[in-house]
Write an enzyme that holds these catalytic residues in place. Structure first.
Site, PDB file in Angstrom:
ATOM      1  N   THR A 118       0.752  -1.386  -0.314  1.00 20.94           N
ATOM      2  CA  THR A 118      -0.030   0.038  -0.103  1.00 20.94           C
ATOM      3  C   THR A 118       0.783   1.329   0.098  1.00 20.94           C
ATOM      4  O   THR A 118       1.828   1.392   0.565  1.00 20.94           O
ATOM      5  CB  THR A 118      -0.995   0.293   1.408  1.00 20.94           C
ATOM      6  N   TYR A 142      -1.523   0.074  10.067  1.00 16.86           N
ATOM      7  CA  TYR A 142      -1.969  -0.676   9.490  1.00 16.86           C
ATOM      8  C   TYR A 142      -0.543  -0.489   7.722  1.00 16.86           C
ATOM      9  O   TYR A 142      -0.266  -1.542   7.075  1.00 16.86           O
ATOM     10  CB  TYR A 142      -3.283   0.155   8.420  1.00 16.86           C
TER      11      TYR A 142
HETATM   12  N1  UFG Z   1     -12.597  10.698   3.555  1.00 11.96           N
HETATM   13  C1  UFG Z   1     -13.056  12.138   3.878  1.00 11.96           C
HETATM   14  N2  UFG Z   1     -14.588  11.617   4.203  1.00 11.96           N
HETATM   15  C2  UFG Z   1     -15.300   9.881   4.408  1.00 11.96           C
HETATM   16  C3  UFG Z   1     -14.165   9.261   3.649  1.00 11.96           C
HETATM   17  C4  UFG Z   1     -13.209   9.503   3.872  1.00 11.96           C
HETATM   18  O1  UFG Z   1     -13.009  13.496   4.064  1.00 11.96           O
HETATM   19  O2  UFG Z   1     -16.206   9.658   4.837  1.00 11.96           O
HETATM   20  C5  UFG Z   1     -11.006  11.060   2.920  1.00 11.96           C
HETATM   21  C6  UFG Z   1     -10.439  10.903   3.983  1.00 11.96           C
HETATM   22  O3  UFG Z   1      -9.473  11.597   4.950  1.00 11.96           O
HETATM   23  C7  UFG Z   1      -8.632  10.971   3.443  1.00 11.96           C
HETATM   24  C8  UFG Z   1      -9.704  10.474   1.947  1.00 11.96           C
HETATM   25  O4  UFG Z   1     -10.917  11.088   1.365  1.00 11.96           O
HETATM   26  O5  UFG Z   1      -8.369  11.945   3.080  1.00 11.96           O
HETATM   27  C9  UFG Z   1      -9.764   8.959   0.940  1.00 11.96           C
HETATM   28  O6  UFG Z   1      -9.842   8.085   2.017  1.00 11.96           O
HETATM   29  P1  UFG Z   1     -10.271   6.459   2.171  1.00 11.96           P
HETATM   30  O7  UFG Z   1     -10.683   5.958   3.414  1.00 11.96           O
HETATM   31  O8  UFG Z   1     -11.133   5.986   0.770  1.00 11.96           O
HETATM   32  O9  UFG Z   1      -9.205   5.839   1.483  1.00 11.96           O
HETATM   33  P2  UFG Z   1      -7.572   6.136   2.105  1.00 11.96           P
HETATM   34  O10 UFG Z   1      -7.083   7.095   1.658  1.00 11.96           O
HETATM   35  O11 UFG Z   1      -7.357   6.542   4.028  1.00 11.96           O
HETATM   36  O12 UFG Z   1      -6.685   4.835   2.337  1.00 11.96           O
HETATM   37  C10 UFG Z   1      -6.907   3.458   1.346  1.00 11.96           C
HETATM   38  C11 UFG Z   1      -6.590   2.642   1.363  1.00 11.96           C
HETATM   39  C12 UFG Z   1      -5.058   1.922   1.863  1.00 11.96           C
HETATM   40  C13 UFG Z   1      -4.256   2.767   1.567  1.00 11.96           C
HETATM   41  C14 UFG Z   1      -4.845   4.213   1.751  1.00 11.96           C
HETATM   42  C15 UFG Z   1      -3.444   4.405   0.534  1.00 11.96           C
HETATM   43  O13 UFG Z   1      -7.800   2.307   2.506  1.00 11.96           O
HETATM   44  O14 UFG Z   1      -5.816   0.492   2.348  1.00 11.96           O
HETATM   45  O15 UFG Z   1      -5.634   4.334   0.747  1.00 11.96           O
HETATM   46  O16 UFG Z   1      -3.615   5.609  -0.239  1.00 11.96           O
HETATM   47  F1  UFG Z   1      -3.775   2.472   2.619  1.00 11.96           F
END
Ligand code: UFG
Length: 325
Positions: A118, A142
């Site tokens: 990741t 993670y």
């Molecule tokens: N976000 C919001 N509101 C929400 C959900 C998400 O503002 O309701 C934002 C988060 O704060 C973040 C962005 O949207 O800034 C993306 O969030 P995601 O939860 O979609 O994804 P993440 O970036 O947290 O994580 C994903 C995968 C991980 C991986 C990561 C690498 O879940 O496994 O991308 O970039 F490690």
């Protein structure tokens, strides 16, 4: 007889898309999944063994029965924020799970190992985009659990007699263009399914943090279509790596979108306004993660993202929402 590929987590989001592409490319995917996040109706491209990644006896029996040359390891816990609350669980399933699987691969003569890592291994990178030489300093359990797994693979590849391909996925999203498979909407924590649900059902949506040091203050991510992610695995299978060697790739598009930009895309595709709210930063979130060095996968594996347009990615997510509702 087609070559067997053992897919841990094959009933999950990325795993099931990979199984579909494996079957389409003449391989026989065998899914190994404990069904904690997987869906039985996603296992339609090959046999299935229900089992936990930490269950050594079950793994032994499955590897003995199917004798795969290649193992693709998706089975893991994947929620960044949850990992900050349940670190032991993440280290157990993700790190110990990978270590145990490597040992089993050694015992059962597996030759190739493809690992789902990741972008979270980069933590809060000092510069953007992140290249393969950007230091890996995760900022949540993670990311650490995946980086530890990478370390295990580096240290054990030669002894285990495996060639290892590590894919550092950026933000996998979108859904199968044929709408047979797709993302989970209910209880989803990820951005795109949450936005689609908010736009379709009129439920509110909260942006986590608007004070990041980015162009519009919201987090920036590299959104890569799950179909492209799955295709990278086919490319790796088609050009195996030498036993004892480890190769690592960033799997992204090479372009970032802010949370606000993704929100606008969802509003455009669905044609309705989202009821927008603002919340504090979410624990464990990096401000910006954009993939660099994406040409490495192009030159070594002949892989390149096909879906580079965020609207096209969101549209496939929306098509899947409509198929499911
Ligand atoms: N976000 C919001 N509101 C929400 C959900 C998400 O503002 O309701 C934002 C988060 O704060 C973040 C962005 O949207 O800034 C993306 O969030 P995601 O939860 O979609 O994804 P993440 O970036 O947290 O994580 C994903 C995968 C991980 C991986 C990561 C690498 O879940 O496994 O991308 O970039 F490690």
């Amino acid at each position: 007889m087609s070559e067997t590929v053992f897919v841990t987590g094959g009933a999950g989001y990325i795993g099931s898309h990979c199984c579909k592409l494996l079957a389409a490319n003449g391989y026989r995917p065998v899914t190994y999944d404990n069904m904690s996040n997987g869906r039985p109706d996603f296992v339609r491209y090959g046999p299935m063994v229900e089992g936990d990644i930490l269950d050594g006896f079950r793994l032994d029996a499955a590897l003995q029965e199917y004798r795969p040359k290649t193992v693709v390891h998706f089975a893991a816990l994947i929620e960044v924020e949850e990992s900050t609350r349940e670190p032991t669980l993440y280290y157990d399933v993700n790190a110990s799970g990978t270590l145990g699987l490597i040992e089993k691969c050694k015992e059962h003569g597996v030759e190739q190992f493809i690992f789902s890592s990741t972008a979270a291994v980069y933590g809060e990178p000092p510069s953007s985009p992140v290249t393969l030489s950007t230091p890996t300093v995760p900022i949540n359990p993670y990311g650490w659990s995946k980086l530890m797994s990478e370390r295990f693979l580096h240290d054990c590849a030669a002894d285990a007699g495996i060639g290892v391909t590590i894919f550092r996925y950026f933000n996998a999203c979108g859904s199968d263009p044929d709408t047979e498979l797709g993302m989970r909407f209910e209880g989803a924590s990820h951005l795109i399914p949450r936005l689609i649900t908010a736009a379709a059902e009129g439920t509110g949506f909260s942006i986590f943090g608007t004070d990041y040091d980015t162009s519009d203050g919201t987090c920036v991510r590299d959104y890569i279509h799950v179909w492209d992610v799955a295709n990278a695995h086919i490319a790796a299978l088609n050009s195996p790596v030498e036993v004892g060697c480890v190769r690592t790739f960033n799997i992204g598009v090479g372009r970032g979108f802010s949370v606000r930009e993704v929100l606008e895309s969802v509003e455009r595709i669905i044609g309705s306004k989202i009821d927008l709210k603002f919340a504090d930063r979410r624990a464990g979130d990096a401000s910006e993660l954009i993939a660099g060095d994406i040409d490495e996968a192009a030159s070594e594996l002949g892989w390149k993202a096909k879906y580079t347009n965020i609207d096209a990615i969101v549209r496939h997510g929306w098509d899947w929402y409509l198929a499911e509702h």
